[in-house]
Design an enzyme around this catalytic site. Structure first.
Site, PDB file in Angstrom:
ATOM      1  N   ASP A 272       0.850  -1.191   0.000  1.00  0.00           N
ATOM      2  CA  ASP A 272       0.000   0.000   0.000  1.00  0.00           C
ATOM      3  C   ASP A 272       0.892   1.249   0.000  1.00  0.00           C
ATOM      4  O   ASP A 272       1.855   1.325   0.775  1.00  0.00           O
ATOM      5  CB  ASP A 272      -0.868  -0.045   1.267  1.00  0.00           C
ATOM      6  N   HIS A 273       0.588   2.212  -0.862  1.00  0.00           N
ATOM      7  CA  HIS A 273       1.320   3.490  -0.911  1.00  0.00           C
ATOM      8  C   HIS A 273       2.834   3.345  -0.949  1.00  0.00           C
ATOM      9  O   HIS A 273       3.550   3.920  -0.106  1.00  0.00           O
ATOM     10  CB  HIS A 273       0.923   4.407   0.264  1.00  0.00           C
TER      11      HIS A 273
HETATM   12  P1  13P Z   1      -9.139   4.475   5.539  1.00  0.00           P
HETATM   13  O1  13P Z   1      -8.303   5.340   6.442  1.00  0.00           O
HETATM   14  O2  13P Z   1     -10.406   5.162   5.153  1.00  0.00           O
HETATM   15  O3  13P Z   1      -9.402   3.144   6.119  1.00  0.00           O
HETATM   16  O4  13P Z   1      -8.325   4.271   4.173  1.00  0.00           O
HETATM   17  C1  13P Z   1      -7.271   3.340   4.106  1.00  0.00           C
HETATM   18  C2  13P Z   1      -6.496   3.456   2.857  1.00  0.00           C
HETATM   19  O5  13P Z   1      -6.848   4.132   1.905  1.00  0.00           O
HETATM   20  C3  13P Z   1      -5.229   2.706   2.807  1.00  0.00           C
HETATM   21  O6  13P Z   1      -4.523   2.934   1.626  1.00  0.00           O
HETATM   22  O1  G3H Z   2      -2.518   4.446   3.788  1.00  0.00           O
HETATM   23  C1  G3H Z   2      -3.034   4.498   4.893  1.00  0.00           C
HETATM   24  C2  G3H Z   2      -3.218   3.345   5.760  1.00  0.00           C
HETATM   25  O2  G3H Z   2      -4.221   3.642   6.688  1.00  0.00           O
HETATM   26  C3  G3H Z   2      -1.927   2.896   6.400  1.00  0.00           C
HETATM   27  O3  G3H Z   2      -1.625   3.560   7.566  1.00  0.00           O
HETATM   28  O4  G3H Z   2       0.843   4.024   7.367  1.00  0.00           O
HETATM   29  O5  G3H Z   2      -0.310   4.048   9.588  1.00  0.00           O
HETATM   30  O6  G3H Z   2       0.072   1.893   8.382  1.00  0.00           O
HETATM   31  P1  G3H Z   2      -0.175   3.376   8.265  1.00  0.00           P
HETATM   32 ZN    ZN Z   3      -4.646   4.884   0.847  1.00  0.00          ZN
END
Ligand code: 13P
Ligand code: G3H
Ligand code: ZN
Length: 353
Positions: A83-84
């Site tokens: 993620d990201h």
């Molecule tokens: P929320 O904070 O709405 O759960 O979004 C999570 C998200 O987009 C993780 O990439």
């Molecule tokens: O991208 C956002 C998610 O909620 C991940 O959050 O970076 O605190 O794990 P985090």
């Molecule tokens: Zn996100």
């Protein structure tokens, strides 16, 4: 073992008109809660780990959790997604640890705070897509910056969001640019910006079209009907979880998330991956607080984690059912990374018309 790529899973979702929640994980308990919900509803799953999750649990632990879950639940296809990802190295090391999919978030520069230029976004995303496709892994890109249309800011509690005030042009993905972006980068899925933001404090009132621009998604889908769209910041921040937290000593101020019915509307317009982290965090924290308040003498952590996992499982099951994911696991025959890489090399997996 049923380890699947994001691309194969979202292709199946598009062919069968459903969406797939992507739940963030940081530990074994979250993984087990999601897989139990998936098993009970026969749903394929996307588990995703942020850079922060990888730092918290470690790549070896996270990748072994996923392998263990796939052995425990062999009938459930599992996609493991970064993620990201903030740069090439984050994405490539994820693939090296067995992730079958990565997000290259080039909407922000590598610090994940500075909004990036379009040229930077295209260049870094195309590079990651080229490399990931060599080994059959999938890539999600992002066009548009996540943040609130009410305040022009990214979520305050998320220390990886954009800094400063953002214009509506930055906060809403442009459909024409989306077509150009998908052509130039060859991404498998496209995260779009439509007024959602990370964390619990998304909207100060139940969102309407002014502050949650679902019609932007519909316009993008018309432009690039073959592209799988991704909605970030899609927690619904349910009232019952705000109440659970606050009735047990929490101090969350009243807030509103993305109503599930709006996500259902998005699924009708090409949204295939729906990112959810905050709702699961709230389910867990709510139960921790409840046990701590009701049983102040309790000190066995399992007496906290078991009800917390059950609360999270209930939420995940609901999303699998509402998004139409339920019942689809049994219909998917997993394609290997090797076969996927051959299809990319043969130019068979382009997402634009
Ligand atoms: P929320 O904070 O709405 O759960 O979004 C999570 C998200 O987009 C993780 O990439
Ligand atoms: O991208 C956002 C998610 O909620 C991940 O959050 O970076 O605190 O794990 P985090
Ligand atoms: Zn996100």
């Amino acid at each position: 073992m049923g380890i699947i790529t994001l691309r194969q899973l979202l292709d199946h979702a598009a062919e069968n008109d459903y969406g797939v929640p992507a739940f963030n994980i940081n530990n074994m308990e979250q993984g087990l809660a999601i897989l139990k919900a998936a098993y009970e509803t026969d749903s394929p799953v996307i588990l995703q780990a942020s850079k922060g999750a990888r730092a918290y649990a470690g790549d070896i632990m996270l990748s072994h959790i996923v392998i263990a879950l796939s052995k425990m639940y062999p009938s459930i296809p599992i996609c493991m997604h970064q993620d990201h990802g903030n740069n090439e190295a984050t994405c490539m090391t994820a693939i090296g640890h067995g992730f079958t999919s990565v997000m290259m978030d080039g909407s922000l520069e590598s610090d994940q705070k500075t909004p990036a230029s379009y040229e930077y976004n295209v260049s870094i995303t195309a590079k990651v897509a080229e490399m990931a496709h060599w080994v059959g892994a999938s890539v999600e890109g992002e066009l548009g910056v996540l943040g609130s249309l009410e305040t022009g800011e990214a979520a305050k509690e998320d220390d990886s969001g954009a800094e400063g005030k953002l214009s509506h042009d930055q906060l809403l993905t442009d459909p024409d640019q989306a077509l150009d972006f998908v052509k130039k980068t060859d991404v498998d899925a496209l995260a779009i910006a439509c007024g959602t933001s990370h964390g619990a404090y998304k909207f100060s009132r139940k969102p309407d079209g002014e502050i949650l621009a679902m019609e932007v998604i519909e316009k993008i889908h018309k432009k690039i009907p073959k592209t799988h769209l991704v909605m970030h910041g899609s927690s619904s921040v349910p009232q019952y979880l705000q109440d659970l937290i606050n009735e047990n000593g929490g101090q969350m101020t009243q807030t509103y998330g993305v109503p599930v019915e709006e996500i259902e509307r998005g699924i009708k317009s090409g949204v295939r991956k729906i990112n959810i982290d905050t709702d699961c965090r709230m389910a867990i924290t709510g139960q921790f607080r409840k046990i701590a308040k009701e049983k102040p003498a309790e000190f066995d952590p399992r007496k906290f984690t078991a009800p917390a996992s059950a609360e999270m499982e209930k939420l995940c099951k609901d999303r699998f059912e509402r998004f139409g994911t339920a019942g689809n696991a049994q219909n998917i025959k997993v394609i290997t990374l090797d076969e996927m890489s051959k299809s990319y090399a043969a130019g068979e997996l382009k997402q634009f018309n």
